[in-house]
Write a protein that holds these residues in place. Structure first.
Motif, PDB file in Angstrom:
ATOM      1  N   ASN A  42       5.191  12.074 -10.080  1.00 11.97           N
ATOM      2  CA  ASN A  42       5.442  10.936  -9.010  1.00 11.97           C
ATOM      3  C   ASN A  42       5.413  11.543  -7.752  1.00 11.97           C
ATOM      4  OD1 ASN A  42       6.410   8.259  -8.428  1.00 11.97           O
ATOM      5  ND2 ASN A  42       7.952   9.330  -7.398  1.00 11.97           N
ATOM      6  N   PHE A  43       5.809  12.809  -7.547  1.00 10.97           N
ATOM      7  CA  PHE A  43       5.582  13.403  -6.111  1.00 10.97           C
ATOM      8  C   PHE A  43       4.302  13.698  -5.788  1.00 10.97           C
ATOM      9  CE2 PHE A  43       7.518  17.126  -3.459  1.00 10.97           C
ATOM     10  CZ  PHE A  43       7.295  16.778  -2.375  1.00 10.97           C
ATOM     11  N   ALA A  44       3.402  13.857  -6.758  1.00 15.19           N
ATOM     12  CA  ALA A  44       1.979  14.214  -6.417  1.00 15.19           C
ATOM     13  C   ALA A  44       0.955  13.026  -6.229  1.00 15.19           C
ATOM     14  CB  ALA A  44       1.170  14.771  -7.816  1.00 15.19           C
ATOM     15  N   SER A  70       5.788   4.672  -3.764  1.00 17.37           N
ATOM     16  CA  SER A  70       6.977   4.684  -4.715  1.00 17.37           C
ATOM     17  C   SER A  70       8.124   3.807  -4.323  1.00 17.37           C
ATOM     18  CB  SER A  70       7.266   6.134  -5.219  1.00 17.37           C
ATOM     19  OG  SER A  70       8.383   6.321  -5.981  1.00 17.37           O
ATOM     20  N   GLU A  71       8.838   3.177  -5.114  1.00 23.00           N
ATOM     21  CA  GLU A  71      10.130   2.481  -4.773  1.00 23.00           C
ATOM     22  C   GLU A  71      11.291   3.138  -5.610  1.00 23.00           C
ATOM     23  OE1 GLU A  71      10.497   0.595  -2.117  1.00 23.00           O
ATOM     24  OE2 GLU A  71       8.347   0.782  -1.841  1.00 23.00           O
ATOM     25  N   THR A  72      10.810   4.202  -6.454  1.00 21.71           N
ATOM     26  CA  THR A  72      11.901   4.429  -7.492  1.00 21.71           C
ATOM     27  C   THR A  72      12.553   5.743  -7.068  1.00 21.71           C
ATOM     28  OG1 THR A  72      10.133   5.960  -8.370  1.00 21.71           O
ATOM     29  CG2 THR A  72      10.337   3.606  -9.339  1.00 21.71           C
ATOM     30  N   SER A  73      12.148   6.822  -6.362  1.00 25.57           N
ATOM     31  CA  SER A  73      12.936   7.870  -5.974  1.00 25.57           C
ATOM     32  C   SER A  73      12.047   8.606  -4.647  1.00 25.57           C
ATOM     33  CB  SER A  73      12.796   8.917  -7.129  1.00 25.57           C
ATOM     34  OG  SER A  73      13.377   9.997  -6.720  1.00 25.57           O
ATOM     35  N   TYR A 131      11.830  14.083  -0.002  1.00 24.08           N
ATOM     36  CA  TYR A 131      10.771  13.606   1.045  1.00 24.08           C
ATOM     37  C   TYR A 131      10.666  12.265   1.780  1.00 24.08           C
ATOM     38  CZ  TYR A 131       8.618  10.859  -3.216  1.00 24.08           C
ATOM     39  OH  TYR A 131       8.720  10.360  -4.272  1.00 24.08           O
ATOM     40  N   TRP A 132      11.901  11.535   1.613  1.00 23.36           N
ATOM     41  CA  TRP A 132      12.137  10.437   2.356  1.00 23.36           C
ATOM     42  C   TRP A 132      13.210  10.815   3.606  1.00 23.36           C
ATOM     43  CZ3 TRP A 132      13.480   6.189  -1.882  1.00 23.36           C
ATOM     44  CH2 TRP A 132      12.394   5.609  -2.410  1.00 23.36           C
ATOM     45  N   GLN A 141      14.932  16.121 -15.638  1.00 22.14           N
ATOM     46  CA  GLN A 141      15.174  14.934 -14.843  1.00 22.14           C
ATOM     47  C   GLN A 141      14.163  14.108 -14.224  1.00 22.14           C
ATOM     48  OE1 GLN A 141      16.827  15.655 -10.680  1.00 22.14           O
ATOM     49  NE2 GLN A 141      16.344  17.572 -10.817  1.00 22.14           N
ATOM     50  N   PHE A 142      12.794  14.529 -14.485  1.00 21.61           N
ATOM     51  CA  PHE A 142      11.581  13.935 -14.149  1.00 21.61           C
ATOM     52  C   PHE A 142      10.810  13.598 -15.378  1.00 21.61           C
ATOM     53  CE2 PHE A 142      12.588  16.634 -10.705  1.00 21.61           C
ATOM     54  CZ  PHE A 142      12.536  15.802  -9.395  1.00 21.61           C
ATOM     55  N   MET A 143      11.693  13.288 -16.560  1.00 21.64           N
ATOM     56  CA  MET A 143      11.187  12.887 -17.759  1.00 21.64           C
ATOM     57  C   MET A 143      10.091  13.970 -18.212  1.00 21.64           C
ATOM     58  SD  MET A 143      13.102  10.458 -18.305  1.00 21.64           S
ATOM     59  CE  MET A 143      12.219   9.782 -19.971  1.00 21.64           C
TER      60      MET A 143
END
Length: 225
Positions: A65-67, A76-79, A104-105, A133-135
């Motif tokens: 997701n970060f990438a 991304s609205e999740t994290s 990063y927010w 924690q990131f699956m």
């Protein structure tokens, strides 16, 4: 072992062949190949240390997701959290690994696991545990990208009044300075977004944001811890 054989071993190793595969190709014992590779890696690491250079990079990882958000310019609205792992080689089957948890927010480097020594199996366990924690969804990136992600988050957080986690000081040399020109956009929808964590000093963080960007110029969400 002849110099020509040693060079051929290194060439085959660069092609990701295992010591057993190299040994079969060259008519050598696997133990001979492993011993040479370990000795060569240790000599390379020692030479780098004597010159004041960083150990060679073995692998850099980031959660998917970060990438996508920062390197792929997706939303991304999740994290707002991402995890970067930087691993350097200390010799054959010997590594030094560190991880950097990035908000990063808003907050930048939120947590750090300082560099730790590990062998191959220990390193694999470290990666699996880190990304649980990131699956466990992560991908490999370049060291330049890893540095840009971490240092970019730090620079953004500092504009808001936040310093990186205290353990970053003993981990920044392992990461290395960023020389990348990668353009990254931090924050959420063009402004900081603070999501409360279980160990945060929430009042202090909110007051810092009010002082740095002004009330109404940041978003926040409480109770996520």
């Amino acid at each position: 072992m002849q110099p020509e054989q040693e060079q051929e071993i290194l060439n085959l190793r660069d092609r990701q062949l295992t010591p057993k595969q190299i040994a079969r190709k060259l008519g050598l014992k696997a133990s001979e190949v492993s011993t040479f590779l370990q000795s060569h890696a240790e000599q390379t690491a020692l030479a780098s240390a004597e010159k004041g250079e960083l150990l060679p990079v073995a692998q850099c990882l980031v959660d998917v997701n970060f990438a996508k958000v920062l390197l792929g310019n997706e939303t991304s609205e999740t994290s707002g959290l991402g995890l970067v792992v930087v691993t350097r080689s200390k010799g054959y089957n010997r590594f030094v690994a560190a991880s950097y948890l990035i908000d990063y927010w808003c907050l930048g480097v939120k947590d750090v696991i300082p560099p730790r020594n590990c062998n191959d199996s220990q390193y694999k366990n470290f990666v699996q545990l880190s990304y649980s924690q990131f699956m466990q969804e992560y991908e490999e990136i370049s060291v330049e990208q890893a540095q840009a992600l971490v240092w970019g988050a730090i620079a953004y957080a500092k504009t808001l009044g936040f310093e990186p986690h205290r353990d970053f000081e003993q981990s920044k040399a392992h990461l290395g300075e960023s020389t990348s020109e990668i353009g990254l956009k931090f924050g959420r929808n063009g402004k900081p977004c603070y999501i409360e964590g279980p160990h945060d000093n929430t009042r202090k963080i909110i007051n810092t944001l009010k002082n740095s960007v002004g009330e109404g110029n940041f978003d926040y969400l409480f109770g996520m811890g």
